[in-house]
Design a protein around this motif. Structure first.
Motif, PDB file in Angstrom:
ATOM      1  N   ILE A   1       0.841  -1.200   0.000  1.00  0.00           N
ATOM      2  CA  ILE A   1       0.000   0.000   0.000  1.00  0.00           C
ATOM      3  C   ILE A   1       0.876   1.251   0.000  1.00  0.00           C
ATOM      4  O   ILE A   1       0.662   2.200  -0.768  1.00  0.00           O
TER       5      ILE A   1
ATOM      6  N   LEU B   1     -12.027  -1.627  -0.185  1.00  0.00           N
ATOM      7  CA  LEU B   1     -11.059  -2.488  -0.860  1.00  0.00           C
ATOM      8  C   LEU B   1     -11.625  -3.889  -1.057  1.00  0.00           C
ATOM      9  O   LEU B   1     -11.505  -4.480  -2.139  1.00  0.00           O
TER      10      LEU B   1
ATOM     11  N   LEU C   1      -2.386  -5.854  -5.358  1.00  0.00           N
ATOM     12  CA  LEU C   1      -1.827  -4.603  -4.851  1.00  0.00           C
ATOM     13  C   LEU C   1      -0.418  -4.331  -5.373  1.00  0.00           C
ATOM     14  O   LEU C   1       0.066  -3.207  -5.295  1.00  0.00           O
TER      15      LEU C   1
ATOM     16  N   MET D   1      -3.205  -2.072   6.296  1.00  0.00           N
ATOM     17  CA  MET D   1      -3.530  -1.168   5.198  1.00  0.00           C
ATOM     18  C   MET D   1      -3.466   0.289   5.657  1.00  0.00           C
ATOM     19  O   MET D   1      -2.842   1.137   5.005  1.00  0.00           O
TER      20      MET D   1
ATOM     21  N   ASN E   1      -8.590   5.671  -2.191  1.00  0.00           N
ATOM     22  CA  ASN E   1      -9.243   4.629  -2.978  1.00  0.00           C
ATOM     23  C   ASN E   1      -8.566   4.457  -4.339  1.00  0.00           C
ATOM     24  O   ASN E   1      -9.208   4.095  -5.319  1.00  0.00           O
TER      25      ASN E   1
ATOM     26  N   PHE F   1      -6.848   2.206  -5.567  1.00  0.00           N
ATOM     27  CA  PHE F   1      -6.889   0.885  -6.157  1.00  0.00           C
ATOM     28  C   PHE F   1      -8.091   0.696  -7.080  1.00  0.00           C
ATOM     29  O   PHE F   1      -8.156  -0.280  -7.832  1.00  0.00           O
ATOM     30  N   LYS F   2      -9.047   1.630  -7.037  1.00  0.00           N
ATOM     31  CA  LYS F   2     -10.164   1.530  -7.973  1.00  0.00           C
ATOM     32  C   LYS F   2      -9.724   1.777  -9.403  1.00  0.00           C
ATOM     33  O   LYS F   2     -10.426   1.429 -10.358  1.00  0.00           O
TER      34      LYS F   2
END
Length: 354
Positions: free
Chosen positions: A15, A67, A116, A325, A348, A350-351
């Protein structure tokens, strides 16, 4: 020269690395293991796989839930069960009153880390043997297997606190400060021993439950039907995890196979599954730093050094994967403030992953 070296490719390290990399920093992630994920660990064996670290995710906070929802949309996670049974010596086996969905990855929990890790520069199977300062006042990270050195402007230790302490202590109080070293050494962990065992494909007497948490048990902490997580499994596979006290007794054993057999025999007796102690195969894994027993109360632990140095992980703030995280995000913010103060991506981020 790179901007940031992150030691540890678990949840918090990945992360943190993603946040800094997407902001524009050059980042290298280093991990001593052959695979990604840290405690999000999956082992391939006998034409199947088993999660011998974190067994499932139980999201509570809004960001971690976001997530998990995204990983479900990408078909990486799915609901496994909403019922983790409990076992106590006095009451036996019972279903809990409060039901909460537990999420698993059919391809193995390490699939979360692979998601990730997208687009990151990661060096696996590279053990860090020393951390020093260069004459130009940068961090120098020495790697064992390649006999190479990395130099960086900032350093993130995303590994268990005792491992970080072993690498950082030689720098001494003159570099790191007394308070930092004392705080780092105050963090303690419970160990755990995990047993993965496989049984004949035609076994007809599988239990009705998928997972059992054993409360205050001297030998076992958890047992799950790991093969029930897989869409196609060649045979029944169980994962049995020890209690902390039992792991402490056997942690230094040179051969853990007898320890694993003892755990299976005990589980077979108390859960009334007589065939459980006669698997077709069995593998045993020791987790020296499984669960923080004395965590650091804040999201990160930073050193008051001229060069940025931040420690993060599931031992910062608690709550295991979810805490890891949040700790990773905290580490990226701290490093960024001490470097160029670039614009970090939204939490956010990772979207945006494919």
């Amino acid at each position: 020269m790179t901007d940031v070296v992150v030691i540890g490719a678990g949840m918090s390290g990945l992360i943190c690395a993603q946040q800094l990399s997407r902001a524009g920093y050059s980042v290298v992630v280093v991990d001593k293991s052959r695979g990604l994920g840290g405690r999000l660990a999956t082992r391939r064996l006998y034409e199947t796989r088993a999660d011998h670290g974190a067994c499932y995710l139980n999201p509570k906070g809004e960001l971690f839930t976001s997530l998990v929802d995204l990983l479900c949309d990408r078909h990486i996670l799915e609901v496994w069960t909403d019922t983790v049974y409990q076992f106590t010596t006095h009451t036996g086996l019972s279903a809990p009153q409060n039901l909460r969905p537990r999420y698993v990855a059919p391809a193995g929990m390490s699939a979360i880390a692979k998601f990730l890790a997208q687009d990151l520069n990661i060096l696996l199977n590279q053990r860090v043997t020393a951390i020093n300062l260069t004459d130009e006042n940068h961090w120098r990270i020495t790697l064992e297997s390649s006999r190479e050195e990395l130099t960086a402007k900032a350093l993130v230790m995303a590994i268990p606190a005792p491992q970080a302490l072993m690498l950082l202590a030689p720098l001494g109080e003159s570099v790191l400060g007394q308070n930092f070293l004392e705080n780092l050494s105050s963090v303690e962990f419970y160990p755990c021993i995990s047993v993965m065992s496989g049984y004949p494909a035609g076994l007809q007497t599988l239990p009705d439950w998928k997972a059992v948490s054993l409360i205050d048990n001297a030998v076992l902490g958890w047992i799950g039907v790991d093969s029930s997580k897989r869409h196609q499994s060649s045979q029944p596979v169980f994962v049995v995890q020890s209690s902390a006290s039992f792991a402490q007794l056997h942690l230094e054993s040179l051969d853990l196979q007898p320890t694993g057999q003892q755990m299976l025999q005990y589980a077979a007796t108390i859960l009334k599954l007589p065939w459980l102690d006669t698997p077709e195969w069995m593998q045993v894994h020791r987790w020296r730093y499984a669960f923080p027993s004395i965590p650091w109360p804040e999201k990160i632990l930073k050193a008051e050094t001229a060069l940025p140095l931040v420690c993060c992980g599931d031992w910062c703030g608690g709550n295991l994967a979810e805490g890891a995280m949040l700790s990773g995000f905290g580490a990226s913010q701290e490093i960024n403030q001490n470097l160029e103060n670039l614009i970090l991506p939204d939490v956010n981020f990772f979207k945006d992953f494919p």
